[in-house]
Design an enzyme around this catalytic site. Structure first.
Site, PDB file in Angstrom:
ATOM      1  N   GLU A  22       0.814  -1.213   0.000  1.00  0.00           N
ATOM      2  CA  GLU A  22       0.000   0.000   0.000  1.00  0.00           C
ATOM      3  C   GLU A  22       0.853   1.272   0.000  1.00  0.00           C
ATOM      4  O   GLU A  22       0.360   2.350   0.362  1.00  0.00           O
ATOM      5  CB  GLU A  22      -0.929  -0.001   1.213  1.00  0.00           C
ATOM      6  CG  GLU A  22      -1.921  -1.145   1.208  1.00  0.00           C
ATOM      7  CD  GLU A  22      -2.769  -1.174   2.466  1.00  0.00           C
ATOM      8  OE1 GLU A  22      -3.692  -0.342   2.572  1.00  0.00           O
ATOM      9  OE2 GLU A  22      -2.511  -2.008   3.341  1.00  0.00           O
ATOM     10  N   SER A 154      -6.665  -2.366   1.867  1.00  0.00           N
ATOM     11  CA  SER A 154      -7.029  -1.721   0.596  1.00  0.00           C
ATOM     12  C   SER A 154      -7.557  -2.695  -0.441  1.00  0.00           C
ATOM     13  O   SER A 154      -7.441  -2.458  -1.636  1.00  0.00           O
ATOM     14  CB  SER A 154      -5.832  -0.949   0.015  1.00  0.00           C
ATOM     15  OG  SER A 154      -5.498   0.129   0.845  1.00  0.00           O
ATOM     16  N   TYR A 224      -9.514   4.033  -4.832  1.00  0.00           N
ATOM     17  CA  TYR A 224      -8.556   5.145  -4.861  1.00  0.00           C
ATOM     18  C   TYR A 224      -8.434   5.889  -6.182  1.00  0.00           C
ATOM     19  O   TYR A 224      -7.987   7.025  -6.210  1.00  0.00           O
ATOM     20  CB  TYR A 224      -7.162   4.623  -4.471  1.00  0.00           C
ATOM     21  CG  TYR A 224      -7.133   4.053  -3.083  1.00  0.00           C
ATOM     22  CD1 TYR A 224      -7.235   4.881  -1.966  1.00  0.00           C
ATOM     23  CD2 TYR A 224      -7.036   2.690  -2.875  1.00  0.00           C
ATOM     24  CE1 TYR A 224      -7.222   4.366  -0.687  1.00  0.00           C
ATOM     25  CE2 TYR A 224      -7.022   2.163  -1.590  1.00  0.00           C
ATOM     26  CZ  TYR A 224      -7.112   3.005  -0.506  1.00  0.00           C
ATOM     27  OH  TYR A 224      -7.106   2.483   0.758  1.00  0.00           O
ATOM     28  N   ARG A 263     -11.201   2.589  11.681  1.00  0.00           N
ATOM     29  CA  ARG A 263     -12.387   2.529  10.818  1.00  0.00           C
ATOM     30  C   ARG A 263     -12.776   1.071  10.653  1.00  0.00           C
ATOM     31  O   ARG A 263     -11.934   0.228  10.330  1.00  0.00           O
ATOM     32  CB  ARG A 263     -12.087   3.145   9.448  1.00  0.00           C
ATOM     33  CG  ARG A 263     -13.329   3.544   8.661  1.00  0.00           C
ATOM     34  CD  ARG A 263     -13.016   3.811   7.201  1.00  0.00           C
ATOM     35  NE  ARG A 263     -12.860   2.567   6.471  1.00  0.00           N
ATOM     36  CZ  ARG A 263     -11.785   2.245   5.759  1.00  0.00           C
ATOM     37  NH1 ARG A 263     -10.753   3.060   5.682  1.00  0.00           N
ATOM     38  NH2 ARG A 263     -11.730   1.096   5.126  1.00  0.00           N
ATOM     39  N   ASP A 265     -15.177  -1.793   8.783  1.00  0.00           N
ATOM     40  CA  ASP A 265     -15.978  -2.078   7.594  1.00  0.00           C
ATOM     41  C   ASP A 265     -17.044  -3.115   7.931  1.00  0.00           C
ATOM     42  O   ASP A 265     -16.753  -4.122   8.600  1.00  0.00           O
ATOM     43  CB  ASP A 265     -15.088  -2.576   6.464  1.00  0.00           C
ATOM     44  CG  ASP A 265     -14.056  -1.543   6.035  1.00  0.00           C
ATOM     45  OD1 ASP A 265     -14.327  -0.338   6.204  1.00  0.00           O
ATOM     46  OD2 ASP A 265     -12.977  -1.935   5.550  1.00  0.00           O
ATOM     47  N   GLU A 279     -13.677  -6.123   9.047  1.00  0.00           N
ATOM     48  CA  GLU A 279     -12.303  -5.872   9.489  1.00  0.00           C
ATOM     49  C   GLU A 279     -12.210  -4.459  10.049  1.00  0.00           C
ATOM     50  O   GLU A 279     -13.134  -3.663   9.924  1.00  0.00           O
ATOM     51  CB  GLU A 279     -11.319  -6.037   8.335  1.00  0.00           C
ATOM     52  CG  GLU A 279     -11.547  -5.080   7.186  1.00  0.00           C
ATOM     53  CD  GLU A 279     -10.591  -5.329   6.026  1.00  0.00           C
ATOM     54  OE1 GLU A 279      -9.584  -4.614   5.944  1.00  0.00           O
ATOM     55  OE2 GLU A 279     -10.872  -6.230   5.207  1.00  0.00           O
ATOM     56  N   ASN A 281      -9.455  -1.047  10.382  1.00  0.00           N
ATOM     57  CA  ASN A 281      -8.227  -0.382   9.921  1.00  0.00           C
ATOM     58  C   ASN A 281      -7.773   0.559  11.025  1.00  0.00           C
ATOM     59  O   ASN A 281      -8.525   1.433  11.440  1.00  0.00           O
ATOM     60  CB  ASN A 281      -8.501   0.420   8.646  1.00  0.00           C
ATOM     61  CG  ASN A 281      -8.984  -0.458   7.517  1.00  0.00           C
ATOM     62  OD1 ASN A 281      -8.196  -1.056   6.818  1.00  0.00           O
ATOM     63  ND2 ASN A 281     -10.291  -0.559   7.358  1.00  0.00           N
ATOM     64  N   GLY A 285      -6.864   5.393   5.507  1.00  0.00           N
ATOM     65  CA  GLY A 285      -6.416   6.298   4.462  1.00  0.00           C
ATOM     66  C   GLY A 285      -6.808   7.739   4.748  1.00  0.00           C
ATOM     67  O   GLY A 285      -7.826   8.021   5.378  1.00  0.00           O
TER      68      GLY A 285
END
Length: 324
Positions: A22, A154, A224, A263, A265, A279, A281, A285
């Site tokens: 990433e 990602s 992205y 964050r 998901d 999951e 994070n 990002g």
């Protein structure tokens, strides 16, 4: 209300780039964070750990770090451990929470133990499976199913398997990135994500974002590099659902011992409306397409203020007075 004391933060390194898959996204995140902090008067500087030794942080007089690294060697507890040894406070979760959270299998095990809903799964070890094992996973989880590396973010290496004949290639692709491959029950429904700010009892959820990707394919490219994916905030979920997801997400964040920000998901089963956590994070990002800044903006927090708030909360697992 007075904001954080910028001068008291001292010389700040924005860690970006790194050597994970990433890297490209991290450089974009880091550039945004650096510009935002400098616009607030912070003495912030770019620092790429793949090009400079971390020991330089101490030698050059950096007093805290904003971690804008993603994936391995940045989000997995390794950089956090190095900064603990150097005694330099950093943003985001500590060593154990970072290491647990990047490992999707360990995350699931912790959540399941605490009764937090997550899709059913099976784990395959690289070079430790055969056709019979692949067939058994398909039988256990049903089709379609999701195959992904256990420790990449990602959506790198993620594949939706629609037929048993696709399993071998999907698992091989994921195994090329990680020794553990996560095979996961596919939950058909709406995809949402929910950021969390803070630590412990003070942790709070930001507004939920609903993600509508082209053909339901929220992959690396659509995350992205295109403008075709729609992000809905307010999310437009039925009354009560957003609050329930926010409560669930904060609980999941606390279970893993996360701090600073993160964050989570989530998939909402279209048939039952039950949320399933996918999951977390711990170094999300911060690019122009990123979701935490988008959610924060909906809560009245600008990108610049968000960066400053996160930096102000930089900390160590073991405070320096406890390290002697």
């Amino acid at each position: 209300m007075n904001g954080p004391d910028v001068k008291a933060m001292g010389k700040v390194a924005v860690l970006m780039g790194g050597k994970s898959a990433e890297r490209e996204v991290s450089l974009m995140s880091g550039a945004g964070v650096l510009k935002a902090l400098q616009s607030k008067g912070v003495d912030a500087h770019a620092f790429d750990p793949s090009e400079r030794d971390l020991v330089e942080l101490k030698r050059k007089g950096f007093q805290r770090c904003f971690i804008a690294l993603h994936g391995r060697f940045g989000e997995d507890g390794t950089v956090q451990g190095a900064l603990e040894l150097l005694g330099i406070p950093y943003t985001g979760s500590g060593v154990l929470a970072s290491a647990m959270s990047i490992d999707k299998v360990m995350t699931k095990r912790a959540w399941i133990t605490e009764g937090i809903p997550t899709p059913r799964y099976a784990v395959l070890r690289k070079d430790g499976y055969d056709a019979a094992r692949l067939a058994k996973v398909v039988e256990e989880l049903g089709l379609p199913l999701i195959v992904k590396p256990a420790r990449e973010g990602s959506s790198i290496g993620l594949c939706k398997v629609r037929a048993a004949s696709e399993m071998e290639a999907a698992v091989a692709a994921a195994a090329a990135l990680d020794r553990d491959v996560l095979c996961e029950q596919f939950v058909a429904g709406e995809e949402v994500t929910c950021p969390v700010l803070g630590t412990g009892d003070s942790a709070r959820a930001l507004p939920v974002i609903r993600i509508v990707a082209p053909e339901g394919n929220y992959d690396y490219q659509n995350k992205y590099f295109t403008d075709d994916t729609k992000y809905l905030v307010p999310c437009g979920l039925p009354e009560g659902e957003e609050a329930a997801i926010q409560e669930l997400v904060v609980n999941a964040y606390r279970v893993l011992g996360c701090r600073g920000w993160g964050r989570v998901d989530v998939m909402i089963d279209a048939a039952t409306r039950k949320p399933y956590l996918l999951e977390i994070n711990t170094s999300p990002g911060m690019t122009g397409h990123s979701l935490v800044p988008m959610s924060a903006r909906a809560a009245g927090i600008s990108y610049e203020d968000l960066c400053l708030q996160l930096l102000a909360e930089a900390a160590l697992d073991q405070p320096e007075d406890a390290q002697a």
